[in-house]
Design an enzyme around this catalytic site. Structure first.
Site, PDB file in Angstrom:
ATOM      1  N   SER A  35       0.811  -1.216   0.000  1.00 18.44           N
ATOM      2  CA  SER A  35       0.000   0.000   0.000  1.00 18.44           C
ATOM      3  C   SER A  35       0.840   1.260   0.000  1.00 18.44           C
ATOM      4  CB  SER A  35      -0.916  -0.009   1.225  1.00 18.44           C
ATOM      5  OG  SER A  35      -1.753  -1.139   1.213  1.00 18.44           O
ATOM      6  N   PHE A  36       1.986   1.235   0.688  1.00 23.60           N
ATOM      7  CA  PHE A  36       2.752   2.454   0.892  1.00 23.60           C
ATOM      8  C   PHE A  36       4.104   2.456   0.192  1.00 23.60           C
ATOM      9  CE2 PHE A  36       0.229   2.243   4.952  1.00 23.60           C
ATOM     10  CZ  PHE A  36      -0.731   3.162   4.529  1.00 23.60           C
ATOM     11  N   GLY A  37       4.386   1.433  -0.598  1.00 21.15           N
ATOM     12  CA  GLY A  37       5.671   1.454  -1.273  1.00 21.15           C
ATOM     13  C   GLY A  37       6.007   0.137  -1.930  1.00 21.15           C
ATOM     14  N   LYS A  58      12.933  -1.334   1.247  1.00 20.62           N
ATOM     15  CA  LYS A  58      11.526  -0.936   1.179  1.00 20.62           C
ATOM     16  C   LYS A  58      11.465   0.571   0.977  1.00 20.62           C
ATOM     17  CE  LYS A  58       7.157  -1.125   3.722  1.00 20.62           C
ATOM     18  NZ  LYS A  58       6.490  -1.604   4.954  1.00 20.62           N
ATOM     19  N   ASP A 103      -1.267  -6.142  10.985  1.00 21.90           N
ATOM     20  CA  ASP A 103      -1.420  -6.509   9.571  1.00 21.90           C
ATOM     21  C   ASP A 103      -0.740  -7.845   9.276  1.00 21.90           C
ATOM     22  OD1 ASP A 103      -2.377  -6.189   7.013  1.00 21.90           O
ATOM     23  OD2 ASP A 103      -0.709  -4.948   6.334  1.00 21.90           O
TER      24      ASP A 103
END
Length: 1022
Positions: free
Chosen positions: A715-717, A734, A843
């Protein structure tokens, strides 16, 4: 007179009246006794996930409680049936107070501790079902007090001790099953008194001594299961005279050598199942056996039987026929005549005749076998002739093995008609001609071996269609031409690829890099040329590489440094050149290295495998020097070496490089301090790390973040694989996509969560980078230790398919899955209970579980993590209700969707779903889960009886192999049920009903230990 008569009359009726009152009082008192006994029983059951015991209260009569049945006349408990209700606890001794009880059914639960001896007081008891629990202790000797007992089932528990001789007094006993326990001693001779006995099952225990001859008196006995014990002596001849027997299993005992009686099929006319494998049998298979027309299973493998096999034309219902590992046949042309008689068996599924002395040819009538046939094994005999073309008629065939014979001629092209074939092995024969391209139609093929034949021509590129292929062996043939890229790039290959000892030419295609899960690569003794492809470094699962005896040239590619699990490398007898790279000494698992007879030059490294000259060969490389003294190489002197840098120049270059790196680091650091963004956590975190990297370093390590190095996206990278220049270390980078809302906060949260935690099952963060890129944009990245085996998601669902029964190309075996579940549970236990302040991951899912080179699981991606310390309750990282559901749909706890605060119980829920997914092979978002059905309910409804229906098909096939090849089948299945029950308990809808993760770790470890302990216990599938 009249007065005396009247007095007598009065006394009689008064006695009757008072007797009536007494009986009434007794009945009322008995009812209360039953109610209290049931409440005591309830008190011993602390685990009741289905709420069965909730009805056991005073709001209704106890006769209406779930599982309780009372008699109509006296309202006394006559039946207590609580089977398959997931209950856990112990059996209360007060059960002995239910004096009218006729049936006690507690099977398929998790009752533990001993069977209470008070059960012996239940004189009316007829049916006692305690199978599939975890009961320990011994069988109570006073069970003989249950004089009306008809059926006694304690199959699959953990009972110890001997069978009490008092059991022999239960003259009404019809069924006695104690299989799959840890019982010792022998079968009491008193069992000969059980004249009503119908079934005696005592397999998979540790019974020893002789089987009592008294069992021959049981004229009503239909089923006798004494397999897999340590009985010795001879098999009592009286057993073979029990004409009522339908099932006889004496397999797996070290009897004295003995033969089957010649009249076996006559004396046992009702026989259906004959399980006598590994029973020290000698002599021949009696021809009379064919008279037993009801035969369905014949298992005579692993004996020393000789002679010819009789025909079985009367055995129309035969389903399994196994006689492998004997000395049957004499190599003659008529040895296989018995096969023709099996064409009458219209239900035949398994035909196994391998490892004997059979000669002759496979008859053409093989094509007339039943279409239900799934397994045929003819391996290691002396069979000659062609493979019958009629084989194509066996449309449901899954396994066809005929290696180790003298088969000749071509492989029939009709082999491609066997659409369900999974294993095809024809190695060590005399087959010739080409490999038919029709093999590309065998899309379910798992193992394909044609090794050691006389095959010629090209390797058909159509093999690339076999997307499930894990083992391919075409070695020792005369194959020529180049390696088809379609085959070399077959990503499903994971066990071995052996193309050695052929005449293959050309180069190894770059597509070899797709073999990311391959364990063994053997292309030795061919005519291959060109350089060793650098893409080979992507095959991170490789443990054995054999490339000797070719014409490879050029240096050893540096990308091979990624092969951290490499154990043996042989690239001898080629034309390779350049220096021997230092990284070979850094491969900690590398035990055997052969670099001999090439053109290598320069210094021989001294670390790692190079320390052991007996396991490392460098002979035949005349320009090598140095190394350990055992190599007997000349010393190295570079003073006048042409083209070599002097020591002074090396010092100057090293100094300038160091200063340049320092300037870059300091520049990045001061630029970082001037940033207006809130990134203090990353700064603090980086101060404690030894490895410092800049944007430039990471860009170079990942080849400017190229798509070729992209290994994941979220989602973020995105996550990239890279190799750091300064150390050669493999890393995972990441990179956060900061333009996405929440990405910066995710970076901060992950830094905060990982600041001070260290655990073997957590992803190891090496450093952070908060800088700017070449365009002046903000750049934030986390640098992790590279995980060679990718994510758990890739192993479970590498190739998503709508066919849930199709095996994935990459599959973790049973023990690997158990190990990963333990690894993840240990990580959560550490985060929840062993950190200074509890951390909730928020998560947890398969894509966030990464596997290193030895398949150890590591939990990663802490971008949504929350720290539960009181001091941080006001920080954004601790707010919960304002951010919506924490985690991923399907894995997020249901209470999060209703605005509940983040808790460790939410992680436990996610863990339970992950565990169920690992063993069923189904994602929680699978299309079948709709209209109220979810993964949790799907599994819960199937346990324990329908467990095989919901298992990952790959695991289910492995269970069958375990059952047929070694460990106790019932123990393996029980272990799987226990694992799934843990997943169900962890994924309960209500948080307070979920298991403690600490308990989960202990339970899984116990299951693993028991499973490993079962390896030495062999069984059969009944």
């Amino acid at each position: 007179m009249q007065l005396g008569y009247f007095w007598s009359f009065f006394c009689f009726y008064a006695s009757v009246f008072f007797l009536y009152l007494g009986l009434t009082d007794c009945a009322l008192g008995g009812n209360e006794t039953d109610r209290l006994a049931l409440l005591e029983f309830k008190a011993r059951i602390p685990h009741d996930p289905l709420g069965v015991m909730s009805s056991w209260n005073d709001s209704i009569n106890f006769c209406l409680w779930q599982g309780v049945t009372c008699s109509h006349r006296h309202q006394r408990v006559i039946s207590l049936n609580l089977m398959s209700l997931q209950l856990a606890g112990s059996i209360s001794p007060h059960i002995g107070n239910l004096s009218f009880l006729r049936e006690l059914s507690l099977d398929n639960n998790s009752f533990s501790q001993e069977i209470p001896s008070e059960i012996g007081r239940l004189s009316r008891l007829q049916y006692l079902y305690l199978l599939n629990n975890s009961l320990s202790g011994g069988i109570p000797s006073n069970l003989s007090g249950c004089s009306n007992l008809i059926k006694f089932h304690v199959y699959n528990n953990q009972l110890i001790g001997e069978i009490p001789i008092e059991i022999g007094s239960l003259l009404k006993l019809k069924v006695f099953t104690v299989s799959c326990n840890n019982l010792t001693g022998t079968i009491p001779a008193s069992f000969g008194n059980l004249s009503s006995l119908d079934i005696l099952a005592a397999g998979e225990n540790y019974f020893s001594g002789r089987i009592p001859n008294a069992l021959g008196k049981l004229t009503t006995l239909r089923k006798l299961f004494l397999y897999m014990n340590t009985f010795s002596g001879t098999i009592p001849p009286s057993i073979y005279n029990l004409s009522s027997l339908t099932d006889l299993y004496l397999a797996g005992n070290p009897f004295y050598p003995g033969s089957l009686p010649s009249n076996l099929g006559i004396s046992l006319p009702n026989l259906r199942h004959l399980g006598m494998f590994q029973a020290q049998l000698i002599g021949s298979i009696p021809p009379s056996l064919s008279n037993a027309s009801n035969l369905e299973l014949i298992q005579l493998q692993l004996n020393s039987l000789t002679g010819q096999v009789p025909t079985f034309g009367n055995s129309l219902g035969l389903q399994l026929f196994s006689i492998e590992y004997n000395f049957l046949g004499n190599g003659g042309a008529s040895d296989l005549n018995f096969l023709s008689s099996l064409t009458n068996a219209t239900n035949l599924r398994v035909l196994v005749v391998g490892d004997n002395n059979f000669g002759g040819m496979l008859p053409e009538r093989i094509g007339n076998f039943s279409t239900t046939l799934e397994i045929m094994r003819f391996n290691d005999n002396h069979i000659v002739g062609n493979i019958p073309a009629g084989l194509q008629n066996l449309i449901n065939l899954i396994v066809f093995l005929a290696p180790g014979n003298h088969l000749s001629g071509n492989i029939p092209t009709v082999i491609g008609e066997l659409k369900y074939l999974q294993i095809l092995t024809l190695s060590f024969n005399e087959l010739s001609g080409r490999i038919p391209s029709s093999v590309g139609s065998l899309t379910n093929l798992y193992e394909f071996s044609l090794a050691s034949n006389n095959l010629q021509g090209d390797i058909p590129s159509s093999l690339g269609n076999c997307q499930n292929l894990q083992k391919l062996d075409l070695s020792y043939n005369n194959l020529s031409g180049s390696m088809p890229a379609q085959v070399i790039g077959l990503s499903s290959l994971s066990i071995y690829l052996d193309l050695s000892h052929n005449r293959l030419s050309g180069v190894i295609p770059l597509q070899v890099g797709s073999l990311k899960n391959l364990n063994v690569l053997n292309v030795s003794e061919n005519m291959l040329a060109g350089e060793i492809p650098s893409t080979l470094g992507s095959c991170v699962m490789l443990e054995f590489i054999f490339m000797q005896g070719n014409f490879f040239r050029g240096p050893i590619p540096s990308s091979l440094s990624s092969l951290r699990g490499l154990q043996e490398l042989d690239i001898s007898n080629n034309n390779l050149s350049g220096e021997i790279p230092e990284f070979l000494g850094d491969l900690i698992y590398l035990k055997v290295l052969n670099l001999s007879y090439n053109n290598f030059e320069g210094v021989v490294p001294v670390g790692g495998v190079f320390k052991n000259a007996s396991r490392t060969s460098v002979i035949g490389n005349s320009r090598l020097c140095g190394g350990t003294p055992e190599f007997h190489l000349p010393g190295c002197n570079f003073k006048h070496s042409k083209g070599k840098l002097s020591l002074a120049w090396k010092i100057v270059i090293s100094t300038l490089s160091g200063l340049l790196c320092l300037i870059l680091v300091l520049s990045s650091y001061f630029l970082f301090l001037t940033r207006k963004k809130r990134n203090e956590p990353a700064s603090d975190f980086a101060e404690n790390l030894h490895l410092m990297v800049s944007y430039h370093s990471l860009s170079k390590a990942t080849d400017d973040f190229s798509l070729a190095n992209l290994i994941g996206a979220g989602s973020f990278g995105s996550v990239y694989k890279g190799i750091l220049d300064q150390s050669g270390m493999a890393i995972a980078v990441k990179v956060f996509t900061l333009v996405r809302h929440g990405a910066s906060r995710s970076f901060t949260a992950e830094c905060e969560a990982l600041r001070n935690i260290r655990h073997r099952n957590l992803i190891k963060i090496l450093t952070v980078c908060s800088s700017v890129d070449y365009q002046g944009n903000d750049f934030k990245a986390l640098v992790y230790e590279f995980m060679a085996n990718g994510s758990l998601e890739e192993w479970l669902h590498q190739k998503p398919t709508t066919d849930e029964t199709q095996e994935t190309p990459m599959s973790l075996n049973l023990l690997q899955r158990i190990n990963v579940t333990i690894d993840v549970a240990c990580a959560l236990d550490y985060l929840h209970h062993q950190c200074e302040t509890p951390i909730v991951h928020c998560d947890l899912k398969p894509s966030n579980v990464l596997l290193d080179h030895d398949m150890t699981g590591h939990v990663g991606d802490f971008g949504l993590a929350r720290i539960l310390s009181e001091a941080t309750q006001d920080l954004p990282a601790s707010r919960t209700s304002s951010v919506g559901v924490r985690g991923t749909v399907g894995y997020a706890a249901p209470e999060y969707g209703m605005g509940s605060e983040v808790s460790t119980g939410g992680d436990v829920y996610s863990y339970g779903i992950l565990l169920l997914e690992m063993f069923t092979g189904k994602k929680p978002t699978n299309d079948i889960f709709k209209e109220g059905l979810n993964l949790h309910n799907f599994v819960r409804a199937a346990l324990p009886d329908r467990m095989p229906e919901i298992m990952d098909p790959f695991l289910l096939r492995e269970i069958v192999k375990w059952e047929n090849g070694g460990p106790g089948g019932c123990r393996v299945r029980k272990s799987l049920v226990s694992i799934l029950e843990i997943g169900v308990a962890c994924s309960a809808e209500l948080p307070h009903e979920r298991r403690s993760i600490s308990n989960v770790v202990a339970e899984l470890q116990s299951i693993k230990n028991e499973l490993l302990g079962a390896r030495g216990h062999r069984t059969i599938t009944l």
